[in-house]
Design an enzyme around this catalytic site. Structure first.
Site, PDB file in Angstrom:
ATOM      1  N   CYS A   1       0.982  -1.165   0.175  1.00 27.43           N
ATOM      2  CA  CYS A   1       0.299  -0.262   0.418  1.00 27.43           C
ATOM      3  C   CYS A   1       0.717   1.237   0.135  1.00 27.43           C
ATOM      4  CB  CYS A   1      -0.796   0.149   1.302  1.00 27.43           C
ATOM      5  SG  CYS A   1      -2.339  -1.231   1.189  1.00 27.43           S
TER       6      CYS A   1
ATOM      7  N   HIS B   1      -2.945   7.290   3.050  1.00 27.02           N
ATOM      8  CA  HIS B   1      -3.489   6.584   2.622  1.00 27.02           C
ATOM      9  C   HIS B   1      -5.037   6.214   3.441  1.00 27.02           C
ATOM     10  CE1 HIS B   1      -3.714   2.742   1.478  1.00 27.02           C
ATOM     11  NE2 HIS B   1      -3.303   1.906   2.191  1.00 27.02           N
TER      12      HIS B   1
ATOM     13  N   ASN C   1     -10.547   0.574   0.982  1.00 24.82           N
ATOM     14  CA  ASN C   1      -8.262   0.713   1.125  1.00 24.82           C
ATOM     15  C   ASN C   1      -8.203  -0.064  -0.461  1.00 24.82           C
ATOM     16  OD1 ASN C   1      -6.107  -0.269   0.777  1.00 24.82           O
ATOM     17  ND2 ASN C   1      -5.392  -0.754   2.884  1.00 24.82           N
TER      18      ASN C   1
HETATM   19  N1  COA Z   1     -18.097  -8.380  10.377  1.00 21.49           N
HETATM   20  C1  COA Z   1     -17.825  -9.135  11.924  1.00 21.49           C
HETATM   21  N2  COA Z   1     -16.613  -8.969  12.880  1.00 21.49           N
HETATM   22  C2  COA Z   1     -15.750  -8.882  12.171  1.00 21.49           C
HETATM   23  C3  COA Z   1     -15.260  -8.818  11.160  1.00 21.49           C
HETATM   24  C4  COA Z   1     -16.211  -8.632   9.982  1.00 21.49           C
HETATM   25  N3  COA Z   1     -15.734  -8.241   8.945  1.00 21.49           N
HETATM   26  N4  COA Z   1     -14.162  -9.127  10.600  1.00 21.49           N
HETATM   27  C5  COA Z   1     -13.485  -9.222  12.160  1.00 21.49           C
HETATM   28  N5  COA Z   1     -14.415  -9.240  12.901  1.00 21.49           N
HETATM   29  C6  COA Z   1     -14.787 -10.343  14.013  1.00 21.49           C
HETATM   30  C7  COA Z   1     -13.441 -10.475  15.347  1.00 21.49           C
HETATM   31  O1  COA Z   1     -13.560 -12.212  14.219  1.00 21.49           O
HETATM   32  C8  COA Z   1     -13.462 -10.317  16.422  1.00 21.49           C
HETATM   33  O2  COA Z   1     -14.534 -11.232  16.780  1.00 21.49           O
HETATM   34  P1  COA Z   1     -14.419 -11.966  18.021  1.00 21.49           P
HETATM   35  O3  COA Z   1     -13.535 -10.685  19.081  1.00 21.49           O
HETATM   36  O4  COA Z   1     -15.130 -12.961  18.343  1.00 21.49           O
HETATM   37  O5  COA Z   1     -13.342 -12.808  17.924  1.00 21.49           O
HETATM   38  C9  COA Z   1     -13.981  -9.230  15.940  1.00 21.49           C
HETATM   39  O6  COA Z   1     -14.637  -8.594  15.152  1.00 21.49           O
HETATM   40  C10 COA Z   1     -13.145  -8.309  16.817  1.00 21.49           C
HETATM   41  O7  COA Z   1     -11.533  -8.320  16.194  1.00 21.49           O
HETATM   42  P2  COA Z   1     -10.641  -7.470  15.986  1.00 21.49           P
HETATM   43  O8  COA Z   1      -9.769  -8.356  14.909  1.00 21.49           O
HETATM   44  O9  COA Z   1     -10.120  -7.615  16.927  1.00 21.49           O
HETATM   45  O10 COA Z   1     -11.085  -5.820  15.691  1.00 21.49           O
HETATM   46  P3  COA Z   1     -10.552  -4.837  15.704  1.00 21.49           P
HETATM   47  O11 COA Z   1     -10.879  -3.560  16.539  1.00 21.49           O
HETATM   48  O12 COA Z   1      -8.932  -4.485  15.277  1.00 21.49           O
HETATM   49  O13 COA Z   1     -10.454  -4.610  13.740  1.00 21.49           O
HETATM   50  C11 COA Z   1      -9.773  -4.166  11.775  1.00 21.49           C
HETATM   51  C12 COA Z   1     -10.749  -5.033  12.627  1.00 21.49           C
HETATM   52  C13 COA Z   1      -9.470  -5.238  10.635  1.00 21.49           C
HETATM   53  C14 COA Z   1     -10.853  -3.492  10.948  1.00 21.49           C
HETATM   54  C15 COA Z   1      -8.872  -3.597  12.155  1.00 21.49           C
HETATM   55  O14 COA Z   1      -8.108  -4.037  12.814  1.00 21.49           O
HETATM   56  C16 COA Z   1      -7.619  -2.708  11.580  1.00 21.49           C
HETATM   57  O15 COA Z   1      -8.647  -1.763  10.573  1.00 21.49           O
HETATM   58  N6  COA Z   1      -6.569  -2.760  11.374  1.00 21.49           N
HETATM   59  C17 COA Z   1      -5.638  -2.546  10.218  1.00 21.49           C
HETATM   60  C18 COA Z   1      -6.472  -2.778   8.868  1.00 21.49           C
HETATM   61  C19 COA Z   1      -5.287  -2.055   7.754  1.00 21.49           C
HETATM   62  O16 COA Z   1      -6.124  -1.005   7.609  1.00 21.49           O
HETATM   63  N7  COA Z   1      -4.421  -3.373   7.003  1.00 21.49           N
HETATM   64  C20 COA Z   1      -3.858  -2.200   5.516  1.00 21.49           C
HETATM   65  C21 COA Z   1      -3.104  -1.212   5.786  1.00 21.49           C
HETATM   66  S1  COA Z   1      -2.400  -0.207   4.828  1.00 21.49           S
END
Ligand code: COA
Length: 342
Positions: free
Chosen positions: A114, A251, A281
């Site tokens: 990215c 970004h 994204n």
């Molecule tokens: N819909 C519903 N629930 C979801 C889900 C979705 N699309 N994706 C994950 N979950 C669930 C998980 O399974 C977890 O459930 P559990 O508590 O029963 O295990 C819960 O939501 C929390 O998951 P978690 O990964 O801790 O959530 P989070 O608050 O960290 O949010 C992201 C997840 C991916 C949105 C966040 O971590 C994020 O944005 N990270 C950066 C990713 C990114 O931008 N990457 C590219 C960089 S260039």
């Protein structure tokens, strides 16, 4: 003597097909509420079967040429930031070079996930500074829809397809606009946090399946800290203070990452350009798409001080400060109706 480089053209192309959060509910166990709350994304674009990184990149590049009042013949280097090129080789940039009619121009891709567009733009800036090139087409284009695991709700809801392009040229003596400071960094020790295998990955055939794998929480933390540190450093290098920044174009990965970045920098969100609700994204394409829309919406005017910041797999990140030089035909930057969507 090193030359100053400025952006004189911007363009973006996004595929027509819109996939909403509601559409995703039919594919994985998720909800519009979860996606909107955690990311700010409401919909994303998905490329049609006949579209590719090079075809979308070429369309964005044509719009960038139109916005600058130039033709492909004016371009002597095409650099494409992408990690979803049409082929392992040739580079998507060479196909774009042909499509835009830039005969003889050098062309190659830059893969920094990215952070690909920022890396490509940095390369262009250096080619201008050294006098090696006079006018460079810098493209960011991606079709993540083809490398996503559509059964993994932790990743498939985050990404979308699209392309953006900017044209960089040497700033004529006495005229406005220049890249003032840039910084690129990486940390390969964290490569396992965000990756996609490919056709040359070692192991058996299954290992070569290109699917995005991510530790979302860890990536989130790294992204905020890395982009904030890099941004503060380029602002200092450029001799500005944070208050002098007119617009931040980060970004577009996640609204919460961007809010945390603005908080750390002490910048109000009114100075931050956001369009991730429409596209998700789009990896290397996100900053040039955002720049093209910022121009089309009149959010950027000559003399503005702009901060760009990006982050991605690698891990890889970067930041850049620049003085906006102006684009001759801003209406050509987007050139379709989708800008009106909110
Ligand atoms: N819909 C519903 N629930 C979801 C889900 C979705 N699309 N994706 C994950 N979950 C669930 C998980 O399974 C977890 O459930 P559990 O508590 O029963 O295990 C819960 O939501 C929390 O998951 P978690 O990964 O801790 O959530 P989070 O608050 O960290 O949010 C992201 C997840 C991916 C949105 C966040 O971590 C994020 O944005 N990270 C950066 C990713 C990114 O931008 N990457 C590219 C960089 S260039």
């Amino acid at each position: 003597m090193t030359k100053r480089a400025r952006i004189v053209g911007v363009g973006r192309y996004v595929p027509e097909h819109v996939m909403t959060n509601d559409d995703l509910e039919a594919i994985v166990d998720t909800s519009d509420e979860w996606i909107t709350d955690r990311t700010g994304i409401r919909e994303r674009r998905i490329a049609a079967d006949h579209e590719s990184t090079s075809s979308m990149g070429a369309e964005a590049a044509r719009r960038a040429l139109a916005s600058a009042g130039l033709t492909g013949q004016d371009i002597d280097l095409v650099v494409c930031g992408t990690c979803t090129a049409d082929h392992s080789f040739p580079a998507a940039a060479t196909l774009i070079q042909h499509e835009i009619g830039a005969p003889g121009a050098a062309a190659f891709d830059v893969n920094a996930a990215c952070n690909g567009f920022m890396s490509a733009l940095s390369v262009a800036t250096q080619f201008i500074a050294s006098g090696q090139s006079t006018r460079v087409m810098v493209v960011g284009s991606e079709v993540y829809s083809r490398i996503l695991d559509w059964t993994d709700r932790g990743t498939c809801v985050l990404f979308g397809d699209g392309a953006g392009a900017v044209i960089v040229e040497a700033t004529p003596e006495g005229e406005r606009g220049s890249v003032d400071a840039l910084l690129l960094r990486s940390d390969g020790s964290q490569a396992g946090l965000l990756y996609a295998n490919g056709p040359a990955t070692p192991g058996d055939a299954a290992a070569r399946e290109a699917k995005v794998v991510m530790n979302g929480a860890a990536v989130f933390k790294h992204a905020v800290v890395a982009m904030a540190e890099a941004s503060a450093e380029v602002v200092a290098q450029a001799g500005y203070s944070v208050e002098d920044i007119d617009l931040v174009v980060p970004h577009q990965a996640n609204r919460r990452i961007i809010t945390a970045l603005a908080d750390r920098l002490g910048l109000p969100m009114e100075k931050v350009f956001l369009n991730l609700h429409k596209y998700g994204n789009t990896s290397s394409a996100s900053i040039p798409i955002a720049l093209a829309e910022a121009v089309a919406e009149g959010r950027l005017k000559a003399g503005d001080r702009v901060l760009l910041a990006a982050f991605g797999g690698g891990l890889s990140w970067g930041a850049m400060t620049l003085e906006w030089g102006g684009v001759r035909h801003p209406e050509a930057a987007t050139a379709d109706a989708s800008i009106a969507r909110t």
